[in-house]
Enzyme design. Structure first.
Site, short mmCIF file in Angstrom:
data_model
loop_
_atom_site.label_atom_id
_atom_site.label_comp_id
_atom_site.label_asym_id
_atom_site.label_seq_id
_atom_site.Cartn_x
_atom_site.Cartn_y
_atom_site.Cartn_z
N HIS A 487 -19.34 -85.42 33.57
CA HIS A 487 -19.96 -84.36 32.78
C HIS A 487 -18.98 -83.75 31.78
CE1 HIS A 487 -23.14 -83.72 36.20
NE2 HIS A 487 -23.20 -84.91 35.63
C1 LIG Z 1 -21.71 -92.85 34.76
C2 LIG Z 1 -22.36 -91.55 34.32
C3 LIG Z 1 -23.28 -90.92 35.17
C4 LIG Z 1 -23.87 -89.72 34.77
N1 LIG Z 1 -24.88 -89.19 35.55
C5 LIG Z 1 -25.61 -88.16 35.05
C6 LIG Z 1 -26.80 -87.71 35.71
O1 LIG Z 1 -27.23 -88.26 36.73
N2 LIG Z 1 -27.46 -86.64 35.18
C7 LIG Z 1 -27.05 -86.01 34.04
O2 LIG Z 1 -27.69 -85.04 33.62
N3 LIG Z 1 -25.94 -86.43 33.39
C8 LIG Z 1 -25.24 -87.50 33.85
N4 LIG Z 1 -24.15 -87.95 33.16
C9 LIG Z 1 -23.73 -87.21 31.97
C10 LIG Z 1 -24.63 -87.44 30.76
O3 LIG Z 1 -25.15 -88.75 30.77
C11 LIG Z 1 -23.80 -87.17 29.50
O4 LIG Z 1 -23.28 -85.86 29.55
C12 LIG Z 1 -24.65 -87.29 28.24
O5 LIG Z 1 -25.37 -88.50 28.25
C13 LIG Z 1 -23.77 -87.19 26.98
O6 LIG Z 1 -24.60 -87.20 25.85
P1 LIG Z 1 -24.00 -87.18 24.36
O7 LIG Z 1 -25.16 -87.19 23.44
O8 LIG Z 1 -23.00 -86.08 24.26
O9 LIG Z 1 -23.15 -88.53 24.24
P2 LIG Z 1 -23.60 -90.04 24.51
O10 LIG Z 1 -24.92 -90.13 25.16
O11 LIG Z 1 -22.46 -90.70 25.19
O12 LIG Z 1 -23.79 -90.64 23.05
C14 LIG Z 1 -22.75 -90.93 22.16
C15 LIG Z 1 -23.10 -92.22 21.45
O13 LIG Z 1 -22.30 -92.34 20.27
C16 LIG Z 1 -21.87 -93.68 20.14
N5 LIG Z 1 -20.66 -93.67 19.31
C17 LIG Z 1 -19.47 -93.09 19.60
N6 LIG Z 1 -18.61 -93.28 18.60
C18 LIG Z 1 -19.26 -93.97 17.63
C19 LIG Z 1 -18.90 -94.46 16.35
N7 LIG Z 1 -17.67 -94.26 15.86
N8 LIG Z 1 -19.82 -95.14 15.62
C20 LIG Z 1 -21.07 -95.35 16.11
N9 LIG Z 1 -21.46 -94.90 17.32
C21 LIG Z 1 -20.57 -94.22 18.07
C22 LIG Z 1 -21.66 -94.14 21.57
O14 LIG Z 1 -21.66 -95.54 21.68
C23 LIG Z 1 -22.82 -93.47 22.29
O15 LIG Z 1 -23.98 -94.28 22.31
C24 LIG Z 1 -23.53 -89.14 33.53
C25 LIG Z 1 -22.63 -89.77 32.69
C26 LIG Z 1 -22.06 -90.98 33.05
C27 LIG Z 1 -21.09 -91.65 32.11
#
Ligand SMILES: Cc1cc2nc3c(=O)[nH]c(=O)nc-3n(C[C@H](O)[C@H](O)[C@H](O)COP(=O)(O)OP(=O)(O)OC[C@H]3O[C@@H](n4cnc5c(N)ncnc54)[C@H](O)[C@@H]3O)c2cc1C
Ligand SMILES: *[C@@H]1O[C@H](CO)[C@@H](O)[C@H](O)[C@H]1NC(C)=O
Ligand SMILES: *[C@@H]1O[C@H](CO)[C@@H](O)[C@H](O)[C@H]1NC(C)=O
Ligand SMILES: *[C@@H]1O[C@H](CO)[C@@H](O)[C@H](O)[C@H]1NC(C)=O
Length: 547
Positions: A487
């Protein structure tokens, strides 16, 4: 229970072929319509114009793009591929396998280890981390909305949650381990029992899940089904290298604004995507990706950028600072009977700064993850490991992010400084003590092995200290056994890097919507809030521009 038999290899081969065929058929049947506007980045022109360009097809980026496409021309850029056709990714049972399969350049989970020495992971696939996560879904706590520093309209917040929930959130059915944990939490005083609820309420509850009743994953990528196909393009294997910033001066006031992005496709060709008048660039690249891209684009602390030879577009001292990860601690046991597979479904929300959750993983005998565990006593083909864990709220301990390279494909270096703030340690002591209470509950008796001198758990990995009343001993356990619940957040905080309307301070036409802006992890688990925020910001913009 059938007695284990010696399966000879023809049976195994048959079983494996059968499994592969079933997966392949399932994939063909369920190929989603949004794939019609998903392109391999190589197919995109070397220059094109859009109203909104969104960097990162993740948890916040997908709902944001889908919403904006209602009225505007949108480009969504994702460095990873599509989840379809990756069986491990699409099922609950595949969770551990896709987390441990990190070897290929485009494996959906990209591994990183913080300088604290804790192994971690980030999503690299359409859907982002919501496509590799444990699927637990629970809305933010009420205090979050005030404390976030964001200017949030509660009505639109609720509408946005509901939009997400109608599409990808399900009520899980508890099996043996999750039911026992629910009962154990209540016996341990984490009450009242709140039944099934998506709200953040003190006590024990069943939360939502993004896995449906057949164990199939739904993620932020599914929300692309709501996009207007004629208005949106999604490019996969599109790695954004830089945000283009231009300065202009009107009446001797000089202004900087984002005018487009440069991305690179799989065969190494560069593409320019530019924003039209009144358009904007959105960063939704996640907690590691967003601060990294700001730095690579010259937005960050001036001396730091200069030390890398990056031309400074805007001095923003806090980019990469205030990075957080909620520590996770707990125990794992091998029970005397096989358990069903489960990821997080039940949560205990306490008043003492800690949340308790559980999982049970059935691990196929041939899995590489198996070597971590001891031999399972009743079945030669599978072993189950049941886990009980706690995560602290907050946290207050803060770390930072720095570049390891000017190549965007290389993970930045991160440090979280777990427990450097004593309040975090106190919360962990509270939480691990509560795990002790649950383990002593009647509901847990069936999970012990009976021996000559009583019964006990068969632990995999560390056990709780014997003297659980001793704060020092428990604090030492917390530090010694710390791991992550993934997280992590921060790096582009509200009030430091972005303002309360998600705008990057000092740069026009550039906003950030993802975990990097958060000062605390919302609720018990963050994905509900991040999915909501993507939809929310899209809705706000649609309303503002049609006014
Ligand atoms: C293994 C795991 C288990 C988890 N379990 C849970 C759960 O059960 N419940 C819950 O609520 N949360 C859970 N989480 C946390 C939650 O999934 C994350 O906090 C959330 O998905 C993050 O969202 P975000 O939009 O910030 O980033 P992300 O969803 O990570 O999105 C960022 C995206 O940007 C892309 N990206 C990055 N840099 C570039 C670039 N330079 N060019 C193009 N694309 C790029 C990446 O590839 C990615 O697809 C978990 C996380 C993980 C890793
Ligand atoms: C994307 O297109 C390029 C060029 O045609 C090709 O080499 C690459 O394999 C494609 N990638 C995928 C995942 O289809
Ligand atoms: C939003 O939903 C929560 C319950 O999920 C409720 O407590 C709150 O009153 C709602 N707010 C508005 C403005 O409707
Ligand atoms: C830890 O638990 C105790 C007892 O419930 C409580 O008084 C204290 O506030 C908790 N600590 C934190 C940091 O929440």
């Amino acid at each position: 229970m059938a007695k284990p038999t010696n399966l000879s290899s023809p049976y195994l081969v048959f079983f494996m072929i059968f499994t592969v065929i079933s997966f392949a058929r399932a994939e063909l049947q369920q190929s989603p319509a949004y794939l019609g506007f998903v392109f391999n980045a190589t197919e995109l022109p070397s220059e094109d114009y859009y109203d909104y360009i969104i960097i990162g097809g993740g948890t916040a980026g997908c709902p944001l793009a889908a919403t904006l496409s209602q009225n505007y021309r949108v480009l969504l850029l994702e460095r990873g591929g599509v989840p379809n056709g990756k069986p491990n990714l699409m099922t609950q049972e595949g969770f551990l396998n896709s987390l441990t399969d990190v070897d290929s350049f485009d494996s959906p989970a990209q591994a990183f280890t913080s300088e604290d020495g804790v192994p971690n992971a980030r999503g690299r696939i359409l859907g982002g981390s919501s496509a590799i996560n444990a699927g637990f879904y629970s809305r933010a706590d009420q205090e979050f909305y005030g404390r976030s520093g964001l200017n949030l309209d509660p009505r639109v917040v609720n509408q946005s949650y509901e939009w997400v929930e109608r599409a990808i959130v399900f009520r899980p059915e508890l099996k043996n381990w999750q039911s026992a944990v629910r009962d154990g939490l209540l016996e341990a005083g984490v009450d009242p029992y709140n039944g099934f609820s998506l709200d953040h309420v003190v006590g024990t509850k069943i939360g939502g899940s993004t896995f449906d009743s057949s164990g199939r994953r739904h993620s932020a990528a599914d929300l692309l089904s709501y996009a207007k196909p004629s208005n949106i393009r999604v490019a996969v294997y599109a790695s954004v290298e830089r945000i283009l910033i231009a300065s202009s001066s009107t009446y001797s006031v000089s202004k900087q604004s984002a005018i487009g992005v440069v991305f690179r496709d799989q065969i190494g060709n560069y593409h320019h995507a530019m924003v039209r008048e009144k358009g904007e660039v959105f960063l939704s690249a996640g907690t590691l990706g967003s601060p990294q891209l700001l730095l690579l684009s010259g937005i960050g602390p001036r001396p730091y950028l200069s030390s890398w030879g990056i031309p400074v577009a805007h001095h923003s001292p806090y980019v990469g600072q205030y990075l957080y990860d909620n520590p996770r601690n707990g125990i794992s046991i091998v029970p005397p009977m096989p358990l069903e597979h489960s990821l997080i479904q039940v949560v205990g929300i306490t008043n003492s700064g800690t949340y308790l959750e559980a999982a049970s993983n059935v691990i196929p005998f041939a899995s590489p993850a198996r070597s971590v565990f001891i031999r399972y006593p009743t079945s030669p083909l599978f072993l189950t490991v049941a886990t009980l864990m706690e995560k602290i709220s907050g946290p207050l301990s803060t770390g930072s992010l720095r570049l390891a390279s000017t190549d965007v494909r290389v993970n930045p270096i991160v440090r979280f400084n777990y427990f450097s703030n004593p309040v975090d340690l106190e919360k962990c002591v509270n939480g691990t003590r509560r795990i002790g209470d649950v383990l002593r509950s009647r509901s847990m008796e069936d999970f012990r092995f009976r021996g000559w001198f009583g019964s006990d758990f068969r632990y995999v990995g560390p056990e709780l200290p014997v003297d659980q009343s001793n704060d020092l001993v428990m604090g030492d356990f917390c530090r010694r056994t710390v791991s992550t619940i993934w997280h992590y957040h921060g790096g582009c905080l509200v009030g430091k890097v972005v303002d309360r309307n998600f705008r990057v301070i000092g740069i026009d036409a550039l906003r950030i919507v993802d975990g990097s802006i958060l000062t605390v992890s919302p609720g018990t688990n963050p994905q509900a809030t991040l999915l909501m925020l993507g939809r929310y910001v899209g809705m706000k913009i649609l309303r503002e521009r049609t006014r």
